[in-house]
Design a protein around this motif. Structure first.
Motif, PDB file in Angstrom:
ATOM      1  N   HIS A   1      58.932  83.267  22.471  1.00  0.00           N
ATOM      2  CA  HIS A   1      60.112  83.754  21.761  1.00  0.00           C
ATOM      3  C   HIS A   1      61.236  82.806  22.186  1.00  0.00           C
ATOM      4  O   HIS A   1      61.245  81.753  22.517  1.00  0.00           O
ATOM      5  CB  HIS A   1      60.282  85.275  22.426  1.00  0.00           C
ATOM      6  CG  HIS A   1      60.340  85.134  24.003  1.00  0.00           C
ATOM      7  ND1 HIS A   1      61.196  84.562  24.868  1.00  0.00           N
ATOM      8  CD2 HIS A   1      59.321  85.717  24.790  1.00  0.00           C
ATOM      9  CE1 HIS A   1      60.863  84.507  25.924  1.00  0.00           C
ATOM     10  NE2 HIS A   1      59.733  85.382  26.185  1.00  0.00           N
TER      11      HIS A   1
ATOM     12  N   PRO B   1      53.569  80.606  12.643  1.00  0.00           N
ATOM     13  CA  PRO B   1      54.414  81.604  12.164  1.00  0.00           C
ATOM     14  C   PRO B   1      55.056  82.616  13.112  1.00  0.00           C
ATOM     15  O   PRO B   1      54.393  82.698  14.269  1.00  0.00           O
ATOM     16  CB  PRO B   1      53.150  82.192  10.959  1.00  0.00           C
ATOM     17  CG  PRO B   1      52.264  81.406  11.023  1.00  0.00           C
ATOM     18  CD  PRO B   1      52.148  80.375  12.113  1.00  0.00           C
ATOM     19  N   VAL B   2      56.001  83.040  12.811  1.00  0.00           N
ATOM     20  CA  VAL B   2      56.906  83.739  13.857  1.00  0.00           C
ATOM     21  C   VAL B   2      56.128  84.914  14.090  1.00  0.00           C
ATOM     22  O   VAL B   2      56.172  85.416  15.509  1.00  0.00           O
ATOM     23  CB  VAL B   2      58.181  84.354  13.015  1.00  0.00           C
ATOM     24  CG1 VAL B   2      59.221  85.207  14.035  1.00  0.00           C
ATOM     25  CG2 VAL B   2      58.938  83.082  12.417  1.00  0.00           C
ATOM     26  N   ASP B   3      55.375  85.606  13.283  1.00  0.00           N
ATOM     27  CA  ASP B   3      54.804  87.096  13.795  1.00  0.00           C
ATOM     28  C   ASP B   3      53.618  86.446  14.759  1.00  0.00           C
ATOM     29  O   ASP B   3      53.488  87.218  15.924  1.00  0.00           O
ATOM     30  CB  ASP B   3      54.085  87.621  12.416  1.00  0.00           C
ATOM     31  CG  ASP B   3      53.169  86.725  11.686  1.00  0.00           C
ATOM     32  OD1 ASP B   3      53.268  85.535  11.668  1.00  0.00           O
ATOM     33  OD2 ASP B   3      52.053  87.321  11.303  1.00  0.00           O
ATOM     34  N   ILE B   4      52.920  85.376  14.583  1.00  0.00           N
ATOM     35  CA  ILE B   4      51.924  84.841  15.510  1.00  0.00           C
ATOM     36  C   ILE B   4      52.768  84.415  17.063  1.00  0.00           C
ATOM     37  O   ILE B   4      52.326  84.992  18.317  1.00  0.00           O
ATOM     38  CB  ILE B   4      51.141  83.811  15.013  1.00  0.00           C
ATOM     39  CG1 ILE B   4      50.447  84.363  13.684  1.00  0.00           C
ATOM     40  CG2 ILE B   4      50.171  83.223  16.381  1.00  0.00           C
ATOM     41  CD1 ILE B   4      49.386  83.177  13.270  1.00  0.00           C
ATOM     42  N   ARG B   5      53.833  83.739  16.866  1.00  0.00           N
ATOM     43  CA  ARG B   5      54.662  83.361  17.893  1.00  0.00           C
ATOM     44  C   ARG B   5      54.977  84.579  18.813  1.00  0.00           C
ATOM     45  O   ARG B   5      55.014  84.655  19.905  1.00  0.00           O
ATOM     46  CB  ARG B   5      55.861  82.746  17.655  1.00  0.00           C
ATOM     47  CG  ARG B   5      55.544  81.386  17.225  1.00  0.00           C
ATOM     48  CD  ARG B   5      56.711  80.329  17.110  1.00  0.00           C
ATOM     49  NE  ARG B   5      57.910  80.990  16.845  1.00  0.00           N
ATOM     50  CZ  ARG B   5      58.609  80.257  15.909  1.00  0.00           C
ATOM     51  NH1 ARG B   5      58.110  79.197  15.095  1.00  0.00           N
ATOM     52  NH2 ARG B   5      59.598  80.821  15.448  1.00  0.00           N
ATOM     53  N   ASP B   6      55.795  85.682  17.992  1.00  0.00           N
ATOM     54  CA  ASP B   6      56.065  87.027  18.817  1.00  0.00           C
ATOM     55  C   ASP B   6      54.903  87.659  19.474  1.00  0.00           C
ATOM     56  O   ASP B   6      54.992  88.207  20.493  1.00  0.00           O
ATOM     57  CB  ASP B   6      56.469  87.991  17.747  1.00  0.00           C
ATOM     58  CG  ASP B   6      57.889  87.349  17.148  1.00  0.00           C
ATOM     59  OD1 ASP B   6      58.564  86.438  17.751  1.00  0.00           O
ATOM     60  OD2 ASP B   6      58.653  87.852  16.269  1.00  0.00           O
ATOM     61  N   ARG B   7      53.699  87.744  18.895  1.00  0.00           N
ATOM     62  CA  ARG B   7      52.580  88.120  19.518  1.00  0.00           C
ATOM     63  C   ARG B   7      52.138  87.685  20.809  1.00  0.00           C
ATOM     64  O   ARG B   7      51.748  88.255  21.729  1.00  0.00           O
ATOM     65  CB  ARG B   7      51.402  88.486  18.523  1.00  0.00           C
ATOM     66  CG  ARG B   7      50.268  89.089  19.172  1.00  0.00           C
ATOM     67  CD  ARG B   7      49.426  89.322  17.723  1.00  0.00           C
ATOM     68  NE  ARG B   7      48.770  88.182  17.486  1.00  0.00           N
ATOM     69  CZ  ARG B   7      47.678  87.479  18.029  1.00  0.00           C
ATOM     70  NH1 ARG B   7      47.401  87.502  18.931  1.00  0.00           N
ATOM     71  NH2 ARG B   7      47.518  86.251  17.312  1.00  0.00           N
TER      72      ARG B   7
END
Ligand SMILES: Cc1ncc(COP(=O)(O)O)c(C=O)c1O
Length: 379
Positions: free
Chosen positions: A355, A345-351
């Motif tokens: 990116h 999921p994007v939020d996990i990738r961002d954390r």
């Protein structure tokens, strides 16, 4: 006589056919084996359970890794599935947080629904792993090191000691470095996992997986699941892997040498904002890795200043091939958010820092001048 690993690998599968003297292990393309009479067997009954070509590969893997027994599967994820079957509903695993997207997917979408829960941790920080191991229900730690795609380094020796003190298993995905460079079982791990589609096969032509267990007791449990679930590697692909393994030391030596020069080139390049390669002096895990391994591998991640440049780079590369996977003789460039890590999921990738400016290189055995010229042209 105990042999050096290069010798063991060069002669992988040799001398296994006494009847004809075939030097190369034959491809036993058979589902079943005929019995001379009731109660007698050649040692082979049915190829899901055991096949002579696969056995030659499995014995080579066990010897190379220094474990009790090896197992070959139809993919790396089939091997990971087999390991995860050791756990019961209610069990928890401490897992490297930035790991291959497919491993995340099997943990979240296949095993979490049946009650086996992953707790994701930055496993480059031993104190965070120690705290997570103390949580109720934890049965094992699953490390991917170097991690994917950011090449974070876990201290296998320290983490395996913590796990062992609590009676927990240590499982290591050794895909990126292989037993030639990193030897998890000697550092205290219990099970080593591979996507053998990568360096072990080495030619981007076979999808396969492998496990090696340190003890006969663990090997027996894994062998039970391998035979009961049946995600085994076929004889043709087992033969391709045996052939690939013979040149692993030569390939990896050239790949590492090329990777070091490319990482240094990228680190100097004005259009590159950051480079992740454990061999660079600035890499935070470098000392731990060099203390526990014989090399830094041939995977590099780097970021460019703007995501808008990525499509152009991927379109214009001529020597690097835009494809997902790694470890083969051909150099590949991968865009993790769209390929290997699309299922995170994007939020996990961002954390985690995975990116839209991040690219990953798997460096092959080509002439490094051609690889550098290709990068220079697209950057
Ligand atoms: C580190 C790592 N582990 C496991 C896998 C899964 O292996 P396979 O693609 O052979 O199923 C991959 C695949 O890319 C990987 O990179």
């Amino acid at each position: 006589m105990s042999m050096n690993i290069e010798t063991l690998l060069a002669q992988a599968g040799c001398g296994r056919d006494a009847r004809t003297g075939a030097l190369s292990t034959p491809i036993y393309q058979t589902a079943t084996f005929e019995h001379p009479e009731l109660g007698r067997s050649t040692g082979f009954d049915y190829s899901r359970t055991s096949n002579p070509t696969r056995l030659a590969l499995e014995e080579t893997l066990a010897a190379a890794e220094g474990g009790a027994r090896g197992f070959a599967f139809g993919s790396g994820l089939a091997a990971i599935d087999c390991v995860l079957r050791l756990f019961q509903p209610g069990d928890r695993l401490v897992v490297t947080e930035d790991l291959y997207g497919g491993t995340f997917r099997i943990l979240e979408k296949v095993f979490r629904p049946v009650g086996v829960e992953a707790i994701y941790v930055d496993t480059s920080r031993v104190e965070l792993v120690a705290a997570a191991l103390a949580q109720p229900g934890v049965r094992a730690v699953f490390l991917e090191t170097p991690s994917n795609p950011l090449l974070k380094i876990a201290d296998i020796r320290a983490i395996a000691a913590l796990a062992q003190a609590r009676g927990l298993l240590t499982i290591v995905d050794n895909t990126f470095l292989t037993f030639l460079l990193q030897r998890p079982l000697e550092l205290g791990a219990d099970i080593v996992v591979y996507s053998a589609s990568k360096y072990l096969g080495g030619h981007n032509d076979v999808v396969a997986g492998a496990l090696v267990a340190r003890t006969p007791a663990l090997a027996e449990r894994l062998g039970f699941f391998q035979n009961s679930v049946g995600g085994v590697l076929g004889p043709q692909d087992a033969w391709l892997l045996l052939r690939g393994l013979k040149t692993l030391p030569l390939r990896l030596r050239q790949q590492q040498e090329n990777a070091r020069l490319i990482a240094e080139f990228l680190a100097r390049h004005p259009r590159v904002s950051q480079v992740w390669y454990p061999g660079l002096p600035a890499h935070p895990g470098r000392d731990v890795l060099l203390g526990e391994s014989a090399g830094c591998g041939a995977m590099i991640a780097f970021s460019v200043e703007s995501a808008a440049r990525v499509p152009d780079i991927l379109k214009r590369v001529r020597v690097f091939r835009f494809a997902e996977s790694l470890g083969g003789v051909e150099s590949l460039i991968t865009y993790p958010i769209a390929q290997t890590h699309a299922d995170i999921p994007v939020d996990i990738r961002d954390r985690l820092g995975i990116h839209d400016r991040l690219l990953r290189l798997s460096v092959g055995i080509e002439n490094v001048a051609d690889l550098l010229a290709d990068l220079e042209a697209v950057l």
